[in-house]
Design a protein around this motif. Structure first.
Motif, mmCIF file in Angstrom:
data_model
loop_
_atom_site.group_PDB
_atom_site.id
_atom_site.type_symbol
_atom_site.label_atom_id
_atom_site.label_comp_id
_atom_site.label_asym_id
_atom_site.label_seq_id
_atom_site.Cartn_x
_atom_site.Cartn_y
_atom_site.Cartn_z
ATOM 1 N N GLY A 63 0.812 -1.208 0.000
ATOM 2 C CA GLY A 63 0.000 0.000 0.000
ATOM 3 C C GLY A 63 0.844 1.256 0.000
ATOM 4 O O GLY A 63 0.573 2.204 -0.746
ATOM 5 N N TYR A 64 1.903 1.258 0.808
ATOM 6 C CA TYR A 64 2.739 2.453 0.885
ATOM 7 C C TYR A 64 3.708 2.559 -0.285
ATOM 8 O O TYR A 64 4.117 3.665 -0.646
ATOM 9 N N VAL A 65 4.065 1.453 -0.909
ATOM 10 C CA VAL A 65 4.885 1.514 -2.123
ATOM 11 C C VAL A 65 4.125 2.214 -3.251
ATOM 12 O O VAL A 65 4.697 2.977 -4.036
ATOM 13 N N LEU A 66 2.806 1.975 -3.306
ATOM 14 C CA LEU A 66 2.007 2.533 -4.408
ATOM 15 C C LEU A 66 1.294 3.825 -4.038
ATOM 16 O O LEU A 66 0.831 4.551 -4.929
ATOM 17 N N ALA A 67 1.185 4.151 -2.748
ATOM 18 C CA ALA A 67 0.508 5.378 -2.332
ATOM 19 C C ALA A 67 1.208 6.594 -2.938
ATOM 20 O O ALA A 67 2.435 6.692 -2.958
ATOM 21 N N GLY A 68 0.416 7.518 -3.463
ATOM 22 C CA GLY A 68 0.972 8.730 -4.046
ATOM 23 C C GLY A 68 1.473 8.584 -5.460
ATOM 24 O O GLY A 68 1.987 9.548 -6.042
ATOM 25 N N THR A 69 1.341 7.376 -6.039
ATOM 26 C CA THR A 69 1.744 7.157 -7.422
ATOM 27 C C THR A 69 0.501 7.093 -8.300
ATOM 28 O O THR A 69 -0.637 7.095 -7.823
ATOM 29 N N GLU A 70 0.716 7.002 -9.603
ATOM 30 C CA GLU A 70 -0.417 6.870 -10.522
ATOM 31 C C GLU A 70 -1.174 5.565 -10.311
ATOM 32 O O GLU A 70 -2.296 5.413 -10.801
ATOM 33 N N PHE A 71 -0.595 4.630 -9.567
ATOM 34 C CA PHE A 71 -1.203 3.314 -9.375
ATOM 35 C C PHE A 71 -2.024 3.222 -8.084
ATOM 36 O O PHE A 71 -2.620 2.186 -7.812
ATOM 37 N N GLU A 72 -2.061 4.311 -7.302
ATOM 38 C CA GLU A 72 -2.793 4.269 -6.047
ATOM 39 C C GLU A 72 -4.270 3.964 -6.262
ATOM 40 O O GLU A 72 -4.908 3.288 -5.436
ATOM 41 N N SER A 73 -4.832 4.406 -7.392
ATOM 42 C CA SER A 73 -6.259 4.166 -7.652
ATOM 43 C C SER A 73 -6.569 2.689 -7.860
ATOM 44 O O SER A 73 -7.732 2.286 -7.794
ATOM 45 N N LEU A 74 -5.542 1.873 -8.122
ATOM 46 C CA LEU A 74 -5.752 0.429 -8.234
ATOM 47 C C LEU A 74 -6.042 -0.210 -6.889
ATOM 48 O O LEU A 74 -6.651 -1.286 -6.823
ATOM 49 N N LEU A 75 -5.586 0.431 -5.826
ATOM 50 C CA LEU A 75 -5.698 -0.162 -4.498
ATOM 51 C C LEU A 75 -7.055 0.152 -3.878
ATOM 52 O O LEU A 75 -7.630 1.222 -4.121
ATOM 53 N N PRO A 76 -7.576 -0.748 -3.043
ATOM 54 C CA PRO A 76 -8.684 -0.342 -2.179
ATOM 55 C C PRO A 76 -8.189 0.713 -1.206
ATOM 56 O O PRO A 76 -6.979 0.870 -0.996
ATOM 57 N N GLU A 77 -9.097 1.471 -0.613
ATOM 58 C CA GLU A 77 -8.694 2.447 0.391
ATOM 59 C C GLU A 77 -8.171 1.719 1.632
ATOM 60 O O GLU A 77 -8.725 0.715 2.060
ATOM 61 N N TYR A 78 -7.085 2.245 2.191
ATOM 62 C CA TYR A 78 -6.462 1.678 3.391
ATOM 63 C C TYR A 78 -6.806 2.572 4.579
ATOM 64 O O TYR A 78 -6.430 3.742 4.607
ATOM 65 N N TYR A 79 -7.503 2.011 5.592
ATOM 66 C CA TYR A 79 -8.005 2.824 6.692
ATOM 67 C C TYR A 79 -7.171 2.710 7.966
ATOM 68 O O TYR A 79 -6.747 3.725 8.516
ATOM 69 N N PHE A 80 -6.940 1.483 8.452
ATOM 70 C CA PHE A 80 -6.261 1.312 9.736
ATOM 71 C C PHE A 80 -5.371 0.067 9.701
ATOM 72 O O PHE A 80 -5.569 -0.838 8.879
ATOM 73 N N TYR A 81 -4.426 0.059 10.630
ATOM 74 C CA TYR A 81 -3.521 -1.083 10.800
ATOM 75 C C TYR A 81 -3.338 -1.337 12.295
ATOM 76 O O TYR A 81 -3.135 -0.401 13.079
ATOM 77 N N THR A 82 -3.406 -2.611 12.680
ATOM 78 C CA THR A 82 -3.197 -2.973 14.081
ATOM 79 C C THR A 82 -1.750 -3.403 14.289
ATOM 80 O O THR A 82 -1.372 -4.518 13.927
ATOM 81 N N ALA A 83 -0.959 -2.509 14.842
ATOM 82 C CA ALA A 83 0.379 -2.885 15.302
ATOM 83 C C ALA A 83 0.231 -3.698 16.578
ATOM 84 O O ALA A 83 -0.866 -3.841 17.123
ATOM 85 N N ARG A 84 1.336 -4.244 17.072
ATOM 86 C CA ARG A 84 1.249 -5.110 18.248
ATOM 87 C C ARG A 84 0.679 -4.393 19.464
ATOM 88 O O ARG A 84 -0.023 -4.988 20.284
ATOM 89 N N ASP A 85 0.966 -3.095 19.588
ATOM 90 C CA ASP A 85 0.578 -2.389 20.802
ATOM 91 C C ASP A 85 -0.278 -1.155 20.554
ATOM 92 O O ASP A 85 -0.539 -0.381 21.480
ATOM 93 N N ARG A 86 -0.728 -0.956 19.306
ATOM 94 C CA ARG A 86 -1.492 0.255 19.034
ATOM 95 C C ARG A 86 -2.247 0.121 17.724
ATOM 96 O O ARG A 86 -1.935 -0.729 16.885
ATOM 97 N N LEU A 87 -3.248 0.976 17.570
ATOM 98 C CA LEU A 87 -4.048 1.047 16.353
ATOM 99 C C LEU A 87 -3.603 2.282 15.579
ATOM 100 O O LEU A 87 -3.651 3.407 16.104
ATOM 101 N N LEU A 88 -3.172 2.070 14.331
ATOM 102 C CA LEU A 88 -2.610 3.162 13.553
ATOM 103 C C LEU A 88 -3.539 3.552 12.402
ATOM 104 O O LEU A 88 -3.994 2.681 11.644
ATOM 105 N N PRO A 89 -3.810 4.856 12.234
ATOM 106 C CA PRO A 89 -4.571 5.298 11.067
ATOM 107 C C PRO A 89 -3.681 5.271 9.823
ATOM 108 O O PRO A 89 -2.493 5.584 9.891
#
Length: 380
Positions: A93-119
């Motif tokens: 997701g972050y490799v393609l974010a901000g590139t012309e290919f970002e529209s290929l990806l679904p929207e990325y909302y949140f990620y659960t790290a081991r000790d926290r919830l990241l937007p």
């Protein structure tokens, strides 16, 4: 005939991880009771899983046309260290974010790290559990996937409908959603994609259009194989994944031939562990699984440009869903399976695909014993 022992596989250049997985699958098949013992022993001796042999209708006459499970596992990994760019959904997701290919990806909302919830970058700046619940209420659905899962393992769905939260289709509340999120570390919570009208008429769950691209020179990406898979089963809410591996005689996978030259699909088949059943119409909906993907030349062009963007990666297994927002890239596989792509097209009989895989096999064959021992230690 192949000597299917761990020592022999390691001496032949297998990474230990793949050798163990390969031998475990052979043992599962021997214990399953699903296969004729003589046919199973013959297939295993040639380097094929019995399940693959049944899918292909493997015989002495056509065996050379198919890439074996032994060889595809032995030549892993087909990409160099840059495979980490695509092996993890968050990294991709972050490799393609901000590139012309970002529209290929679904929207990325949140990620659960081991000790926290990241937007993530599609969260609109909303953070924490309150932010996640707000986005869920706004969007209505989340797809929940482990960052580096495979074969649809670990897939879940969160939803908010008619004032009620749902976890995998079961009514819940905010506390239940919070408990689910906290109990699933290393997960990404993304847009839940739905098929466009053409594909939804066949099956309302998102399908998987697998497209394998090779680019060994870094300058000439070429599509070599494909298949289109629709979900099967009674649950059409989306709360379950669209695929369950056919591990016994009753579970099947519905696969459709896909022409990478034209974008036309047809010739549906239910693939069970030990047999194929022709099924031009989807087994649940009864709708003929046949048609053409709109804008196919543009999709191919986009994937080729994406392959050039990821040029250090010589082997890419794209998993696309065709939606009313255009094609969406669910993931890129660094080492996609070969069974379903060979259902309609044996890879070693294809001039481009066969040449690519033979070159990979020859490179491993040419290694010295010391170099093969070094390959044994490749872990991921």
């Amino acid at each position: 005939m192949i000597d299917n022992t761990l020592e022999s596989l390691l001496a032949d250049g297998f990474p230990r991880r793949m050798a163990i997985e390969y031998l475990e699958q052979l043992q599962k098949e021997r214990e399953s009771g699903l296969y004729d013992p003589d046919y199973l022993a013959w297939a295993h001796g040639l380097g094929f899983y019995a399940q693959s042999a049944c899918t292909y209708g493997l015989t002495e006459e056509n065996a050379g046309d198919y890439l074996s499970d032994y060889d595809i596992d032995r030549i892993w990994p087909l990409n160099d260290w840059q495979r980490i760019w695509i092996n993890d959904k968050l990294t991709l997701g972050y490799v393609l974010a901000g590139t012309e290919f970002e529209s290929l990806l679904p929207e990325y909302y949140f990620y659960t790290a081991r000790d926290r919830l990241l937007p993530l970058y599609s969260s609109g700046g909303r953070a924490g559990m309150d932010g996640l619940l707000e986005v869920l209420r706004e969007k209505g659905e989340f797809a929940c996937k482990p960052c580096n899962g495979a074969m649809a393992a670990g897939f879940h769905m969160l939803a908010f409908r008619d004032g009620t939260y749902l976890v995998d289709g079961a009514p819940s509340d905010a506390a239940g959603v919070s408990a689910f999120v906290e109990g699933h570390p290393n997960y990404v919570f993304t847009e839940f994609i739905r098929p466009n009208a053409q594909m939804a008429a066949i099956d309302p769950l998102i399908h998987t259009l697998r497209l394998v691209m090779v680019n060994p020179t870094g300058t000439d990406p070429t599509l070599i194989s494909s298949y289109l898979r629709f979900g099967m089963g009674a649950d059409k809410s989306g709360a379950t994944a669209n695929y369950a591996p056919p591990t016994d005689g009753s579970i099947g996978s519905y696969n459709v031939r896909f022409d990478i030259e034209t974008g036309h699909f047809d010739d549906g088949t239910i693939v069970y562990a030990n047999r194929n059943v022709p099924s031009p119409r989807h087994p649940d909906s009864g709708v003929l699984a046949e048609g053409d993907i709109e804008g196919w030349p543009q999709i191919v062009d986009t994937l080729k440009r994406l392959s050039l963007h990821l040029s250090p990666l010589s082997y890419l297994g794209f998993d696309l869903g065709i939606t009313d927002k255009g094609p969406k890239l669910m993931e890129i596989n660094s080492h996609p399976g070969i069974e379903y792509v060979q259902l309609h097209k044996p890879l070693m009989a294809d001039p481009v695909a066969g040449a690519y895989y033979r070159s990979c096999i020859e490179k491993v064959d040419a290694l010295s014993p010391e170099e093969k021992r070094a390959r044994n230690n490749i872990a991921r």
